[in-house]
Enzyme design. Structure first.
Site, PDB file in Angstrom:
ATOM      1  N   HIS A   1      36.855  27.154  42.184  1.00 31.31           N
ATOM      2  CA  HIS A   1      35.596  27.233  41.435  1.00 31.31           C
ATOM      3  C   HIS A   1      34.618  26.146  41.886  1.00 31.31           C
ATOM      4  CE1 HIS A   1      37.319  29.712  37.848  1.00 31.31           C
ATOM      5  NE2 HIS A   1      36.850  30.484  38.810  1.00 31.31           N
TER       6      HIS A   1
ATOM      7  N   ARG B   1      49.846  31.539  30.970  1.00 30.81           N
ATOM      8  CA  ARG B   1      48.792  32.328  31.633  1.00 30.81           C
ATOM      9  C   ARG B   1      47.944  31.458  32.557  1.00 30.81           C
ATOM     10  NH1 ARG B   1      45.177  37.407  29.496  1.00 30.81           N
ATOM     11  NH2 ARG B   1      44.002  37.613  31.402  1.00 30.81           N
TER      12      ARG B   1
ATOM     13  N   GLU C   1      43.892  36.699  46.096  1.00 24.01           N
ATOM     14  CA  GLU C   1      44.538  36.750  44.778  1.00 24.01           C
ATOM     15  C   GLU C   1      45.963  37.292  44.896  1.00 24.01           C
ATOM     16  OE1 GLU C   1      43.420  35.648  41.850  1.00 24.01           O
ATOM     17  OE2 GLU C   1      41.243  35.544  42.020  1.00 24.01           O
TER      18      GLU C   1
ATOM     19  N   HIS D   1      34.819  34.781  45.995  1.00 27.94           N
ATOM     20  CA  HIS D   1      35.748  34.205  45.013  1.00 27.94           C
ATOM     21  C   HIS D   1      37.183  34.126  45.559  1.00 27.94           C
ATOM     22  CE1 HIS D   1      37.682  33.280  41.224  1.00 27.94           C
ATOM     23  NE2 HIS D   1      38.470  34.326  41.388  1.00 27.94           N
TER      24      HIS D   1
ATOM     25  N   ARG E   1      31.678  46.471  17.039  1.00 27.50           N
ATOM     26  CA  ARG E   1      32.818  45.570  16.792  1.00 27.50           C
ATOM     27  C   ARG E   1      34.064  45.989  17.577  1.00 27.50           C
ATOM     28  NH1 ARG E   1      30.709  45.928  11.577  1.00 27.50           N
ATOM     29  NH2 ARG E   1      29.524  44.056  11.052  1.00 27.50           N
TER      30      ARG E   1
ATOM     31  N   GLU F   1      46.196  32.681  26.840  1.00 27.59           N
ATOM     32  CA  GLU F   1      46.235  31.473  27.667  1.00 27.59           C
ATOM     33  C   GLU F   1      46.448  30.195  26.864  1.00 27.59           C
ATOM     34  OE1 GLU F   1      43.671  31.689  31.129  1.00 27.59           O
ATOM     35  OE2 GLU F   1      43.561  29.517  31.193  1.00 27.59           O
TER      36      GLU F   1
ATOM     37  N   HIS G   1      42.343  27.863  41.418  1.00 22.46           N
ATOM     38  CA  HIS G   1      41.024  28.136  40.847  1.00 22.46           C
ATOM     39  C   HIS G   1      40.217  26.883  40.531  1.00 22.46           C
ATOM     40  CE1 HIS G   1      42.441  32.221  40.709  1.00 22.46           C
ATOM     41  NE2 HIS G   1      41.330  32.657  40.146  1.00 22.46           N
TER      42      HIS G   1
ATOM     43  N   ASN H   1      45.740  30.664  37.283  1.00 17.82           N
ATOM     44  CA  ASN H   1      44.598  29.919  37.820  1.00 17.82           C
ATOM     45  C   ASN H   1      44.978  29.043  39.002  1.00 17.82           C
ATOM     46  OD1 ASN H   1      42.917  30.994  35.835  1.00 17.82           O
ATOM     47  ND2 ASN H   1      43.603  29.459  34.367  1.00 17.82           N
TER      48      ASN H   1
ATOM     49  N   LYS I   1      51.439  39.799  36.939  1.00 21.00           N
ATOM     50  CA  LYS I   1      50.401  39.474  35.958  1.00 21.00           C
ATOM     51  C   LYS I   1      50.766  40.033  34.582  1.00 21.00           C
ATOM     52  CE  LYS I   1      45.678  38.964  34.808  1.00 21.00           C
ATOM     53  NZ  LYS I   1      44.319  38.805  35.230  1.00 21.00           N
TER      54      LYS I   1
END
Ligand code: GLY
Length: 371
Positions: A254, A243, A187, A268, A123, A239, A250, A247, A229
């Site tokens: 993507h 946040r 990035e 990427h 956990r 997010e 992205h 992206n 960041k």
């Protein structure tokens, strides 16, 4: 060179990102204060292990810390259910307990996978990120997004689980291939594009020297990216709002990665860089920014020798409708609407939920026509 420290301020889950040379060799001293007993379990991959595992082991041993390492195959396919099971079972076999530390030693794939394994093991156990790619240093190792891919898509299974410490050793960037380095730079330049014209201008001045190997400039680029960041994550850890700015590029990126089969045709960070250029182009056509802004952004990518247009992707691509359909698979779909990050200028990104798809289509049609 001194080590820079960026704090990710998240209350009792706050942690430091330490950025500088020689951190792997000093990993034992850096990590020791976190340990309840002198033992860690390292998850890494073959290429990174070949280059840097001995140095990490020596750095840990120097402080009397025992370590075992699980060495996985490199590549995106490792972020799978099967390897998650392998990692979790291995950590249990190593008798990792609730108070122990798991070390994620590699690029984004290893950080996401080992971080997720740490999130669900007993956990939740703590973990330390030691990112070895530029992409992982400036993005994926910071902010606590962990997870694996599903046959339904990338990063669809995961958890927010913040690391307890991030050690970004600038020296390892010297062992990256130029292509991998520049993909990570996609990035870096994204941060300028989303939130800081000043940083973008700094990159315009210093990007080529940084790519050529200047360690001081590399450290400064990583520090500024991580600071941006960290500020965003501190405002919006899960997010719900800001946040999503991370992206930028992205949604397009993507779709392009999916269209190229997540293969070597497009890394990427390369998809993110082209995606940022397309997001700026879309913003300009929507009248949000002057046409000079996307041109300037693309000129910087060109100066860095990076892919910047759909025309730079080798091989066949789907048509515009096909690419839009692939964007719809992106996990950032909300209530059936495509979410884009657009901008009012370089460094002024915002979240747009109701973008006119005709404009997106025209950007893609023109980009595809240029191929
Ligand atoms: N890589 C995007 C994020 O961490 O939110």
């Amino acid at each position: 060179m001194a080590v820079d420290v960026v704090k990710v301020a998240l209350g009792e889950r706050s942690y430091e990102v330490r950025i500088g040379p020689g951190l792997i060799a000093r990993a034992g001293a850096e990590i020791a204060p976190l340990l309840s007993r002198p033992k860690v379990a390292i998850v890494t991959e073959d290429r990174v292990a070949g280059l840097h595992l001995e140095a990490l082991m020596a750095g840990l041993a120097a402080e009397g810390i025992a370590a075992e390492a699980l060495v996985l195959p490199p590549g995106e396919a490792t972020k799978s259910w099967a390897h998650l099971q392998e990692v979790v079972e291995w950590l249990l076999a190593q008798k990792v307990e609730r108070k122990d530390i798991v070390v994620a030693f590699g690029g984004g794939v290893i950080g996401d996978l080992a971080g997720f394994a740490a999130a669900i093991l007993r956990r939740g156990v703590r973990f330390v990120q030691i990112p070895t790619s530029l992409l992982a240093q400036v993005d994926s190792s910071v902010g606590g997004k962990t997870g694996i891919n599903s046959p339904h898509g990338k990063n669809l299974v995961g958890a927010f689980h913040q690391p307890s410490l991030v050690l970004a050793d600038i020296d390892v960037l010297g062992t990256l291939t130029p292509r991998d380095f520049l993909a990570g730079y996609g990035e870096v330049v994204k941060y300028g594009g989303l939130g800081s014209l000043d940083f973008f201008e700094w990159l315009e001045r210093n990007g080529p020297a940084l790519a050529a190997g200047d360690a001081g400039l590399r450290q400064e680029a990583v520090r500024r990216s991580v600071q941006m960041k960290a500020d965003i994550v501190a405002r919006d850890e899960t997010e719900q709002g800001d946040r999503a700015l991370l992206n930028l590029g992205h949604t397009f990126g993507h779709a392009l990665e999916a269209a190229t089969g997540y293969s070597d045709r497009l890394l990427h960070g390369e998809g993110v860089a082209i995606g940022c250029a397309l997001a700026f182009e879309t913003s300009a056509r929507l009248g949000l920014m002057a046409q000079e802004a996307p041109s300037r952004f693309r000129a910087h990518l060109a100066a860095m020798g990076m892919k910047r247009d759909l025309a730079d992707i080798a091989g066949a691509l789907p048509d515009a409708e096909g690419l839009i359909a692939l964007m719809g698979q992106d996990k950032k779909v909300q209530a059936g609407k495509l979410r884009f990050i657009l901008a009012r200028g370089i460094g002024e990104a915002f979240v747009a939920d109701d973008v006119d798809l005709d404009v997106v289509r025209s950007v893609l049609l023109d980009g595809l026509a240029g191929r």
